[in-house]
Motif scaffolding. Structure first.
Motif, PDB file in Angstrom:
ATOM      1  N   LEU A   1       0.834  -1.206   0.000  1.00 24.40           N
ATOM      2  CA  LEU A   1       0.000   0.000   0.000  1.00 24.40           C
ATOM      3  C   LEU A   1       0.875   1.265   0.000  1.00 24.40           C
ATOM      4  CD1 LEU A   1      -2.923   0.989   0.085  1.00 24.40           C
ATOM      5  CD2 LEU A   1      -2.768   1.000   2.584  1.00 24.40           C
ATOM      6  N   LYS A   2       1.965   1.212   0.801  1.00 21.63           N
ATOM      7  CA  LYS A   2       2.885   2.357   0.811  1.00 21.63           C
ATOM      8  C   LYS A   2       3.519   2.568  -0.556  1.00 21.63           C
ATOM      9  CE  LYS A   2       4.185   2.348   5.697  1.00 21.63           C
ATOM     10  NZ  LYS A   2       5.280   2.098   6.652  1.00 21.63           N
ATOM     11  N   ILE A   3       3.948   1.450  -1.163  1.00 29.38           N
ATOM     12  CA  ILE A   3       4.549   1.558  -2.509  1.00 29.38           C
ATOM     13  C   ILE A   3       3.541   2.144  -3.495  1.00 29.38           C
ATOM     14  CG2 ILE A   3       5.405   0.179  -4.440  1.00 29.38           C
ATOM     15  CD1 ILE A   3       6.589  -1.705  -2.236  1.00 29.38           C
ATOM     16  N   GLU A   4       2.292   1.632  -3.361  1.00 28.83           N
ATOM     17  CA  GLU A   4       1.244   2.153  -4.253  1.00 28.83           C
ATOM     18  C   GLU A   4       0.993   3.634  -4.006  1.00 28.83           C
ATOM     19  OE1 GLU A   4      -3.452   1.282  -5.261  1.00 28.83           O
ATOM     20  OE2 GLU A   4      -2.397   0.053  -3.788  1.00 28.83           O
ATOM     21  N   LYS A   5       0.990   4.014  -2.671  1.00 28.31           N
ATOM     22  CA  LYS A   5       0.797   5.431  -2.361  1.00 28.31           C
ATOM     23  C   LYS A   5       1.956   6.271  -2.893  1.00 28.31           C
ATOM     24  CE  LYS A   5      -2.096   5.068   1.784  1.00 28.31           C
ATOM     25  NZ  LYS A   5      -2.162   5.283   3.231  1.00 28.31           N
ATOM     26  N   GLU A   6       3.196   5.751  -2.693  1.00 27.09           N
ATOM     27  CA  GLU A   6       4.352   6.480  -3.208  1.00 27.09           C
ATOM     28  C   GLU A   6       4.304   6.611  -4.724  1.00 27.09           C
ATOM     29  OE1 GLU A   6       7.703   4.442  -1.757  1.00 27.09           O
ATOM     30  OE2 GLU A   6       7.534   5.188   0.308  1.00 27.09           O
ATOM     31  N   TRP A   7       3.924   5.526  -5.369  1.00 29.36           N
ATOM     32  CA  TRP A   7       3.810   5.567  -6.830  1.00 29.36           C
ATOM     33  C   TRP A   7       2.746   6.565  -7.266  1.00 29.36           C
ATOM     34  CZ3 TRP A   7       1.393   1.358 -10.379  1.00 29.36           C
ATOM     35  CH2 TRP A   7       1.779   1.599 -11.701  1.00 29.36           C
ATOM     36  N   ARG A   8       1.631   6.494  -6.515  1.00 27.83           N
ATOM     37  CA  ARG A   8       0.546   7.429  -6.814  1.00 27.83           C
ATOM     38  C   ARG A   8       1.004   8.872  -6.556  1.00 27.83           C
ATOM     39  NH1 ARG A   8      -5.617   6.730  -4.554  1.00 27.83           N
ATOM     40  NH2 ARG A   8      -6.570   8.358  -5.824  1.00 27.83           N
ATOM     41  N   GLN A   9       1.782   9.051  -5.433  1.00 29.68           N
ATOM     42  CA  GLN A   9       2.292  10.385  -5.139  1.00 29.68           C
ATOM     43  C   GLN A   9       3.248  10.867  -6.224  1.00 29.68           C
ATOM     44  OE1 GLN A   9       1.183  12.099  -2.548  1.00 29.68           O
ATOM     45  NE2 GLN A   9       2.366  13.903  -3.165  1.00 29.68           N
ATOM     46  N   THR A  10       4.125   9.936  -6.664  1.00 31.38           N
ATOM     47  CA  THR A  10       5.045  10.309  -7.755  1.00 31.38           C
ATOM     48  C   THR A  10       4.285  10.649  -9.029  1.00 31.38           C
ATOM     49  OG1 THR A  10       5.289   7.943  -8.232  1.00 31.38           O
ATOM     50  CG2 THR A  10       6.989   8.970  -6.875  1.00 31.38           C
ATOM     51  N   LEU A  11       3.225   9.827  -9.283  1.00 30.17           N
ATOM     52  CA  LEU A  11       2.416  10.136 -10.467  1.00 30.17           C
ATOM     53  C   LEU A  11       1.738  11.490 -10.331  1.00 30.17           C
ATOM     54  CD1 LEU A  11       0.780   6.665 -11.208  1.00 30.17           C
ATOM     55  CD2 LEU A  11       2.436   7.865 -12.632  1.00 30.17           C
ATOM     56  N   GLU A  12       1.224  11.782  -9.106  1.00 33.46           N
ATOM     57  CA  GLU A  12       0.593  13.095  -8.883  1.00 33.46           C
ATOM     58  C   GLU A  12       1.631  14.212  -9.013  1.00 33.46           C
ATOM     59  OE1 GLU A  12      -1.279  12.892  -5.120  1.00 33.46           O
ATOM     60  OE2 GLU A  12      -3.024  11.734  -5.841  1.00 33.46           O
ATOM     61  N   ASP A  13       2.855  13.966  -8.461  1.00 36.37           N
ATOM     62  CA  ASP A  13       3.915  14.979  -8.602  1.00 36.37           C
ATOM     63  C   ASP A  13       4.268  15.206 -10.060  1.00 36.37           C
ATOM     64  OD1 ASP A  13       4.012  15.270  -5.883  1.00 36.37           O
ATOM     65  OD2 ASP A  13       5.604  13.771  -5.606  1.00 36.37           O
ATOM     66  N   ASP A  14       4.381  14.075 -10.802  1.00 42.88           N
ATOM     67  CA  ASP A  14       4.672  14.213 -12.234  1.00 42.88           C
ATOM     68  C   ASP A  14       3.567  14.967 -12.952  1.00 42.88           C
ATOM     69  OD1 ASP A  14       7.036  12.867 -11.932  1.00 42.88           O
ATOM     70  OD2 ASP A  14       6.141  10.885 -12.336  1.00 42.88           O
ATOM     71  N   LEU A  15       2.317  14.627 -12.554  1.00 43.07           N
ATOM     72  CA  LEU A  15       1.179  15.330 -13.165  1.00 43.07           C
ATOM     73  C   LEU A  15       1.204  16.814 -12.805  1.00 43.07           C
ATOM     74  CD1 LEU A  15      -1.424  14.974 -14.826  1.00 43.07           C
ATOM     75  CD2 LEU A  15      -2.641  14.595 -12.683  1.00 43.07           C
ATOM     76  N   GLN A  16       1.566  17.125 -11.528  1.00 43.33           N
ATOM     77  CA  GLN A  16       1.654  18.517 -11.116  1.00 43.33           C
ATOM     78  C   GLN A  16       2.767  19.244 -11.868  1.00 43.33           C
ATOM     79  OE1 GLN A  16      -0.510  19.835  -9.034  1.00 43.33           O
ATOM     80  NE2 GLN A  16       0.379  21.875  -9.187  1.00 43.33           N
ATOM     81  N   LYS A  17       3.907  18.513 -12.038  1.00 45.68           N
ATOM     82  CA  LYS A  17       5.008  19.111 -12.799  1.00 45.68           C
ATOM     83  C   LYS A  17       4.589  19.385 -14.244  1.00 45.68           C
ATOM     84  CE  LYS A  17       8.824  17.135 -10.135  1.00 45.68           C
ATOM     85  NZ  LYS A  17       9.935  16.160 -10.158  1.00 45.68           N
ATOM     86  N   GLU A  18       3.857  18.405 -14.820  1.00 46.47           N
ATOM     87  CA  GLU A  18       3.392  18.610 -16.191  1.00 46.47           C
ATOM     88  C   GLU A  18       2.425  19.785 -16.262  1.00 46.47           C
ATOM     89  OE1 GLU A  18       4.461  17.230 -18.863  1.00 46.47           O
ATOM     90  OE2 GLU A  18       5.853  15.956 -17.781  1.00 46.47           O
ATOM     91  N   LYS A  19       1.563  19.892 -15.218  1.00 46.76           N
ATOM     92  CA  LYS A  19       0.655  21.042 -15.196  1.00 46.76           C
ATOM     93  C   LYS A  19       1.452  22.343 -15.098  1.00 46.76           C
ATOM     94  CE  LYS A  19      -3.426  18.815 -13.164  1.00 46.76           C
ATOM     95  NZ  LYS A  19      -4.290  18.743 -11.982  1.00 46.76           N
ATOM     96  N   GLU A  20       2.493  22.319 -14.228  1.00 47.59           N
ATOM     97  CA  GLU A  20       3.322  23.521 -14.104  1.00 47.59           C
ATOM     98  C   GLU A  20       4.024  23.852 -15.414  1.00 47.59           C
ATOM     99  OE1 GLU A  20       5.960  22.824 -10.909  1.00 47.59           O
ATOM    100  OE2 GLU A  20       4.445  23.101  -9.332  1.00 47.59           O
ATOM    101  N   THR A  21       4.539  22.793 -16.067  1.00 47.04           N
ATOM    102  CA  THR A  21       5.181  23.040 -17.378  1.00 47.04           C
ATOM    103  C   THR A  21       4.183  23.594 -18.395  1.00 47.04           C
ATOM    104  OG1 THR A  21       4.802  20.697 -17.895  1.00 47.04           O
ATOM    105  CG2 THR A  21       6.990  21.303 -17.071  1.00 47.04           C
TER     106      THR A  21
END
Length: 606
Positions: A449-469
């Protein structure tokens, strides 16, 4: 008969005396033919007449000791109205021999005559009637029209050159008396009319030449100043034009650079936008698929977690039951131990009783040995006692049997206790193993679950970075749009500067053409002046026809004289006009030498 106003009669008399004195002074000065001194009688009479004219209608001013009536007050006011009069006012105040205001006024009149500006000073004074009303009555000569006439007559005194010594002369104590004998007619005066006419014509020509020279000097100085200003403005405009051209070249280079940078930025942004769009779409697809798988895994893990939590809850309930049973077994064991301890105490008591009985038996046996006689007697008692001992032995056997049974029961209980303990230990070990397995599974699930949350967090961070870009790219596109707008504004400014530059070049060309024309005209005027220096003015009586149209002069065809060549034209032929900065209206120009024409009056008055 109507009674005349005495003040009007006084003004008329003073005006006539002023006319006579000025006329006599001019005629005598021209016949005298040199510079006048202060001892010249007509000049002294002129100052006396002017003093009487200035004193007419003067208000009496009260002083601390007496009443004061002097003409120095209004004359002192001239320096405030005419700045050039400050010099003579200061020099009059600095004269050492003058003590009274009347003496200062007389010195002021003499200095004004020497400067040939008496008419100008008095004209500035009579214009300001509101200031003169403080010194003169309303009916005074200076407040009426006669004062303006006298000022006009004083203009004729400019032909006289006077050299007066004011410093050593006693002006305070002079008596101002008019000598009328100088103005009476004689036979010599009648015979000298023709000479006066000739003198007037000579004076007229002299005044005209002086005025002409003054105007020529003023026009030449104004033309020189204008030429200098035009040259300066031309150099300034050439410098500004060079600066403007350099600025235009720089702006064009910057424009090309900005255009190239703009195209490069547009290409880069388009490529970057396309790449980011493809990446974002791929990541969105992968994110959608991974999200579906993660949702399924999350639901499965949640279901397993619920089942494991339910099993753990059941095991915890069973463990509680086992713990309660263990407590009950421990209580039972404690009770059994209590009973065993009590039975051991009873066995100890019975053994003590048995030892006592044995001791009693030994005593009885000793007594039997000691006393055989008593033994016989007491056989019955012994039999009874034997019976009692047999009963006691039976009881002892029963007690021993009970003790053995109790020991067996204790052994069985201990065996059962050991079995229960072994079973409890086994069960607890199995439960511990299951619990450890469940904990391991739980830890595994938590780590997943932690790995999934971290992956999800990384995906959200990547999505946020893409939004920022994407937002950064939008900002860059907005900046590019703003740069386009600024570039368009710069283009408009460049066009405006080009227009202004073209207008300035056209203005420079016009100014240069006008300047060249004015220089050519000045050179022509100079050449005409050089060529016509030896020529003589043509007399008005001899000039009866126009030189160009050869028509006779009349009231409609007025005479116009050229300043340089002396030719006389009519107003119809002299139509060439030239604008001058010193005159509000354009002046007429000679057709032959391009000099300024002057309209002359037919009379002898300048």
């Amino acid at each position: 008969l109507a009674v005349k106003d005495p003040t009007a009669v006084e003004r008329a008399n003073l005006l006539n005396m002023a006319k006579l004195s000025i006329k006599g002074l001019i005629e005598s000065a021209l016949s005298f033919g040199r510079t006048l001194d202060s001892d010249y009688p007509p000049l002294q009479q002129f100052f006396v007449v002017m003093e009487h004219c200035l004193k007419h209608g003067l208000k009496v001013r009260k002083s601390f000791l007496s009443y004061n009536k002097t003409i120095w007050g209004p004359l002192e006011l001239v320096e405030k109205l005419y700045p050039e009069a400050e010099e003579i006012a200061a020099s009059v105040r600095d004269l050492p021999g003058l003590k009274t205001p009347l003496g200062r006024a007389r010195a002021w009149l003499r200095l004004a005559l020497m400067q040939k500006k008496m008419a100008d000073y008095l004209r500035c004074l009579i214009i300001q009637r509101d200031l003169l009303s403080e010194f003169y009555e309303y009916h005074a000569l200076m407040m009426e029209e006669e004062g303006a006439v006298i000022v006009g007559l004083l203009v004729g005194l400019n032909v006289i050159d006077a050299n007066l010594c004011v410093k050593g002369e006693d002006l305070d104590s002079q008596v101002g008396v008019i000598d009328f004998s100088m103005y009476l007619k004689s036979d010599d005066d009648i015979g000298g009319k023709e000479r006066n006419v000739q003198i007037a014509a000579i004076l007229d020509q002299k005044n005209y030449v002086e005025e002409l020279n003054r105007q020529l000097n003023s026009t030449v100085s104004s033309l020189h100043a204008r030429v200098d200003s035009l040259e300066k403005s031309n150099t300034k405009l050439i410098e500004e034009l060079a600066i403007a051209k350099n600025n235009i070249i720089k702006l064009q280079e910057e424009n090309h650079q900005l255009r190239s940078e703009n195209t490069l930025i547009l290409m880069k942004t388009q490529h970057h936008l396309e790449a980011t769009k493809v990446d974002v779409e791929a990541e969105l697809q992968t994110y959608k698929h991974s999200r579906q798988g993660l949702d399924e895994m999350y639901n499965e893990a949640r279901r397993q977690l619920r089942e494991e939590s339910q099993l753990r809850q059941d095991m915890e309930n069973e463990l509680v039951v086992q713990v309660s049973m263990k407590h009950e077994i421990e209580l039972a064991m404690k009770l059994l131990e209590k009973d065993i301890h009590e039975k051991q105490d009873t066995l100890i008591g019975l053994r003590q009783q048995l030892d006592e009985v044995k001791a009693i038996n030994m005593e009885m046996y000793q007594k039997l040995q000691v006393s055989e006689d008593a033994m016989k007697e007491k056989n019955e008692i012994i039999g009874r006692l034997e019976e009692k001992t047999n009963q006691i032995n039976a009881a002892m056997k029963q007690l021993e049997q009970r003790l053995q049974q109790a020991e067996k029961a204790q052994m069985e209980a201990e065996a059962e206790d050991e079995k229960l303990k072994q079973e409890y230990v086994n069960k607890s070990e199995s439960l511990q193993k299951e619990f450890s397995q469940k904990e391991k599974q739980l830890l595994q699930l938590e780590t997943d679950l932690k790995i999934e949350k971290e992956w999800r967090q990384t995906l959200e961070d990547d999505l946020q970075k893409e939004k920022e870009t994407v937002s950064h790219l939008r900002i860059e596109t907005q900046e590019i749009i703003n740069l386009k707008k600024e570039f368009l504004k710069l283009q408009e400014k460049n066009k405006q500067l080009k227009r202004l530059c073209q207008d300035q070049e056209a203005a420079l060309q016009e100014l240069a053409s006008k300047l060249s024309e004015s220089k050519l005209k000045i050179e022509d005027i100079k050449e005409a002046n050089k060529a016509l220096q030896g020529q003589v003015w043509l007399k008005d009586k001899e000039a009866t026809h126009c030189k160009l149209c050869e028509k006779e002069f009349s009231l409609s065809k007025r005479k116009h004289h050229c300043r340089n060549c002396g030719e006389i034209f009519c107003n119809a032929c002299s139509d060439n006009e030239l604008p001058l900065p010193s005159s509000p209206k354009p002046v007429r120009v000679c057709d032959s030498c391009h000099a300024i024409l002057i309209q002359r009056c037919s009379s002898n008055v300048p």
